[in-house]
Design a protein around this motif. Structure first.
Motif, mmCIF file in Angstrom:
data_model
loop_
_atom_site.group_PDB
_atom_site.id
_atom_site.type_symbol
_atom_site.label_atom_id
_atom_site.label_comp_id
_atom_site.label_asym_id
_atom_site.label_seq_id
_atom_site.Cartn_x
_atom_site.Cartn_y
_atom_site.Cartn_z
ATOM 1 N N LEU A 185 41.546 33.249 -15.698
ATOM 2 C CA LEU A 185 41.304 32.811 -17.071
ATOM 3 C C LEU A 185 40.096 33.492 -17.696
ATOM 4 C CD1 LEU A 185 41.906 28.964 -16.710
ATOM 5 C CD2 LEU A 185 43.495 30.705 -17.517
ATOM 6 N N LEU A 186 39.034 33.702 -16.918
ATOM 7 C CA LEU A 186 37.763 34.166 -17.469
ATOM 8 C C LEU A 186 37.457 35.625 -17.158
ATOM 9 C CD1 LEU A 186 35.653 30.990 -16.630
ATOM 10 C CD2 LEU A 186 36.824 31.533 -18.769
ATOM 11 N N GLY A 187 38.111 36.211 -16.192
ATOM 12 C CA GLY A 187 37.921 37.630 -15.913
ATOM 13 C C GLY A 187 36.582 37.942 -15.270
ATOM 14 N N GLY A 188 35.889 38.934 -15.832
ATOM 15 C CA GLY A 188 34.654 39.425 -15.231
ATOM 16 C C GLY A 188 33.525 38.424 -15.182
ATOM 17 N N ALA A 189 33.610 37.336 -15.932
ATOM 18 C CA ALA A 189 32.556 36.323 -15.886
ATOM 19 C C ALA A 189 32.488 35.632 -14.531
ATOM 20 C CB ALA A 189 32.764 35.284 -16.991
ATOM 21 N N MET A 190 33.561 35.699 -13.738
ATOM 22 C CA MET A 190 33.579 35.072 -12.421
ATOM 23 C C MET A 190 33.196 36.035 -11.314
ATOM 24 S SD MET A 190 34.185 32.004 -13.097
ATOM 25 C CE MET A 190 34.242 31.491 -11.378
ATOM 26 N N LEU A 191 32.869 37.270 -11.645
ATOM 27 C CA LEU A 191 32.379 38.226 -10.660
ATOM 28 C C LEU A 191 30.863 38.104 -10.526
ATOM 29 C CD1 LEU A 191 34.491 41.369 -11.619
ATOM 30 C CD2 LEU A 191 34.885 39.771 -9.715
ATOM 31 N N PRO A 192 30.274 38.586 -9.426
ATOM 32 C CA PRO A 192 28.810 38.541 -9.299
ATOM 33 C C PRO A 192 28.129 39.200 -10.495
ATOM 34 C CG PRO A 192 29.801 39.126 -7.201
ATOM 35 C CD PRO A 192 30.923 39.096 -8.204
ATOM 36 N N GLY A 193 27.171 38.498 -11.065
ATOM 37 C CA GLY A 193 26.522 38.950 -12.281
ATOM 38 C C GLY A 193 27.064 38.302 -13.527
ATOM 39 N N GLY A 194 28.105 37.496 -13.397
ATOM 40 C CA GLY A 194 28.673 36.780 -14.524
ATOM 41 C C GLY A 194 28.177 35.350 -14.584
ATOM 42 N N ALA A 195 28.232 34.764 -15.771
ATOM 43 C CA ALA A 195 27.745 33.397 -15.942
ATOM 44 C C ALA A 195 28.602 32.401 -15.166
ATOM 45 C CB ALA A 195 27.733 33.043 -17.428
ATOM 46 N N ASP B 43 20.703 36.006 -12.716
ATOM 47 C CA ASP B 43 20.621 36.891 -13.882
ATOM 48 C C ASP B 43 22.042 37.295 -14.289
ATOM 49 O OD1 ASP B 43 17.904 36.697 -13.746
ATOM 50 O OD2 ASP B 43 17.614 38.599 -12.701
ATOM 51 N N ALA B 44 22.647 36.475 -15.143
ATOM 52 C CA ALA B 44 24.027 36.705 -15.555
ATOM 53 C C ALA B 44 24.062 37.596 -16.790
ATOM 54 C CB ALA B 44 24.724 35.380 -15.845
ATOM 55 N N THR B 45 24.959 38.560 -16.781
ATOM 56 C CA THR B 45 25.129 39.473 -17.921
ATOM 57 C C THR B 45 26.453 39.244 -18.652
ATOM 58 O OG1 THR B 45 26.050 41.139 -16.414
ATOM 59 C CG2 THR B 45 23.686 41.242 -16.871
ATOM 60 N N ALA B 46 27.495 38.819 -17.931
ATOM 61 C CA ALA B 46 28.803 38.574 -18.545
ATOM 62 C C ALA B 46 28.897 37.113 -18.974
ATOM 63 C CB ALA B 46 29.926 38.905 -17.560
ATOM 64 N N VAL C 10 30.469 33.455 -20.501
ATOM 65 C CA VAL C 10 31.673 32.640 -20.348
ATOM 66 C C VAL C 10 31.993 32.007 -21.692
ATOM 67 C CG1 VAL C 10 32.708 30.635 -19.222
ATOM 68 C CG2 VAL C 10 31.254 32.178 -17.919
ATOM 69 N N LEU C 11 33.145 32.383 -22.273
ATOM 70 C CA LEU C 11 33.569 31.859 -23.577
ATOM 71 C C LEU C 11 32.496 32.074 -24.642
ATOM 72 C CD1 LEU C 11 35.307 28.525 -22.481
ATOM 73 C CD2 LEU C 11 36.340 30.766 -22.859
ATOM 74 N N GLY C 12 31.812 33.206 -24.556
ATOM 75 C CA GLY C 12 30.828 33.563 -25.574
ATOM 76 C C GLY C 12 29.432 33.041 -25.340
ATOM 77 N N HIS C 13 29.173 32.351 -24.231
ATOM 78 C CA HIS C 13 27.857 31.791 -23.964
ATOM 79 C C HIS C 13 27.393 32.228 -22.577
ATOM 80 C CE1 HIS C 13 27.983 29.197 -27.508
ATOM 81 N NE2 HIS C 13 29.222 28.888 -27.177
ATOM 82 N N GLY C 14 26.069 32.425 -22.464
ATOM 83 C CA GLY C 14 25.493 32.855 -21.206
ATOM 84 C C GLY C 14 25.203 31.705 -20.264
ATOM 85 N N PHE C 15 24.596 32.050 -19.127
ATOM 86 C CA PHE C 15 24.323 31.055 -18.085
ATOM 87 C C PHE C 15 23.319 30.011 -18.558
ATOM 88 C CE2 PHE C 15 21.515 29.718 -14.608
ATOM 89 C CZ PHE C 15 22.425 29.036 -13.823
ATOM 90 N N ASP C 16 22.292 30.419 -19.292
ATOM 91 C CA ASP C 16 21.282 29.460 -19.733
ATOM 92 C C ASP C 16 21.885 28.389 -20.629
ATOM 93 O OD1 ASP C 16 19.338 30.809 -18.334
ATOM 94 O OD2 ASP C 16 18.765 32.078 -20.028
ATOM 95 N N TRP C 17 22.798 28.783 -21.513
ATOM 96 C CA TRP C 17 23.432 27.801 -22.399
ATOM 97 C C TRP C 17 24.287 26.824 -21.608
ATOM 98 C CZ3 TRP C 17 28.317 26.179 -23.811
ATOM 99 C CH2 TRP C 17 28.408 25.438 -24.989
ATOM 100 N N TRP C 18 25.084 27.332 -20.684
ATOM 101 C CA TRP C 18 25.919 26.459 -19.870
ATOM 102 C C TRP C 18 25.079 25.568 -18.968
ATOM 103 C CZ3 TRP C 18 30.782 25.463 -20.804
ATOM 104 C CH2 TRP C 18 31.563 26.395 -21.476
ATOM 105 N N SER C 19 23.972 26.093 -18.462
ATOM 106 C CA SER C 19 23.091 25.280 -17.629
ATOM 107 C C SER C 19 22.494 24.130 -18.431
ATOM 108 C CB SER C 19 21.976 26.158 -17.049
ATOM 109 O OG SER C 19 21.072 25.389 -16.298
#
Length: 281
Positions: A81-91, A137-140, A142-151
């Motif tokens: 569903l999310l693609g590259g965001a679930m790889l290492p370095g993704g949110a 340190d996430a670069t990709a 998830v649904l337009g938002h980075g790791f800090d926002w989801w956290s």
């Protein structure tokens, strides 16, 4: 398939595991819809269905293999569903890493001693992950938002769930009888601790009064993640229920948090205003 859905709505004792798996598989086909929101909801229903399936004994190797299989299915669905965001370095990968390590450390602490709360292991896992470079340190996004926002959203959601559990565990009749005592327990210790720390912060730490008050309310705040689950556990066991002790403590802890947040906000605003005035002068 309709029969499987009907049977899954029945109590777990009646619904067989095969029928539950059929309903889960049929639900997963909805993830092929073009809408991202529908895909996310379908994956969420899949996760909930898998989580409610009966687990083997936690002490057996089959239990860990079962949990690993569930985690693997969840990761594959999220990757599709999310693609590259679930790889290492993704949110998404960072969020999954935080969840897995926190749960694992909580189980390890609980296995070491039943008297130790699993929250201790989760706190240690979060402390290590936050202070190890490049791990979160996430670069990709998830649904337009980075790791800090989801956290941030996850922390807000966790607090909402805890406060909701606190509200559902209150006995209104006991709370009416203990209203005055609950008020004193909520406001007295918080204000006393905050005032004491604020007064001692000036001579010991050389902090201005506003910053001392900010520190005081931070220290005086009660952690609902510790108090609420503990009191609800005692309430389920029947300790102090007749006198309304769990209800009183849960209500007082909730009001204590509200008071501490309000006091912290006021003191922080005064501290920032005083710093700005000094810089402008």
């Amino acid at each position: 398939m309709n029969r499987a859905f009907v049977r899954c709505g029945e109590p777990p004792a009646r619904a067989s595991r095969r029928e539950l798996c059929v309903s889960v598989a049929s639900t997963s086909f909805a993830s092929l819809l073009p809408s991202v929101g529908a895909q996310f909801l379908s994956a969420l229903r899949l996760l909930i269905a898998l989580a409610h399936m009966k687990l083997p004994s936690r002490t057996s190797l089959a239990a860990w293999a079962y949990l690993a299989a569930i985690l693997g299915v969840l990761y594959v669905v999220a990757f599709v569903l999310l693609g590259g965001a679930m790889l290492p370095g993704g949110a998404g990968f960072c969020l999954l890493l935080v969840y897995v390590l926190a749960s694992l450390c909580g189980d390890v602490v609980k296995a070491l001693s039943p008297r130790l709360p699993p929250l201790l292991g989760m706190l240690l896992a979060g402390l290590v992950l936050r202070n190890v470079p490049t791990v979160l340190d996430a670069t990709a996004p998830v649904l337009g938002h980075g790791f800090d926002w989801w956290s941030s959203q996850a922390r807000a959601g966790a607090l909402a769930v805890i406060m909701l559990r606190a509200g559902l565990g209150l006995d209104l009749q006991k709370l009416r009888k203990l209203g005055l005592l609950t008020t004193r327990l909520a406001f007295g210790p918080c204000l006393a601790e905050a005032l004491t720390v604020a007064l001692l912060a000036a001579p010991l730490l050389e902090l201005p009064p506003a910053w001392g008050g900010t520190l005081g309310f931070v220290i005086a705040a009660v952690s609902p993640a510790v108090v609420v689950p503990g009191m609800l556990d005692l309430q389920e066991r029947g300790y102090g229920v007749a006198r309304g002790v769990p209800t009183m403590v849960v209500a007082a802890a909730s009001f204590d948090d509200v008071l501490a947040i309000a006091g912290f906000g006021v003191c922080l605003a005064l501290a920032v205003a005083s710093e700005g005035g000094d810089d402008g002068g």
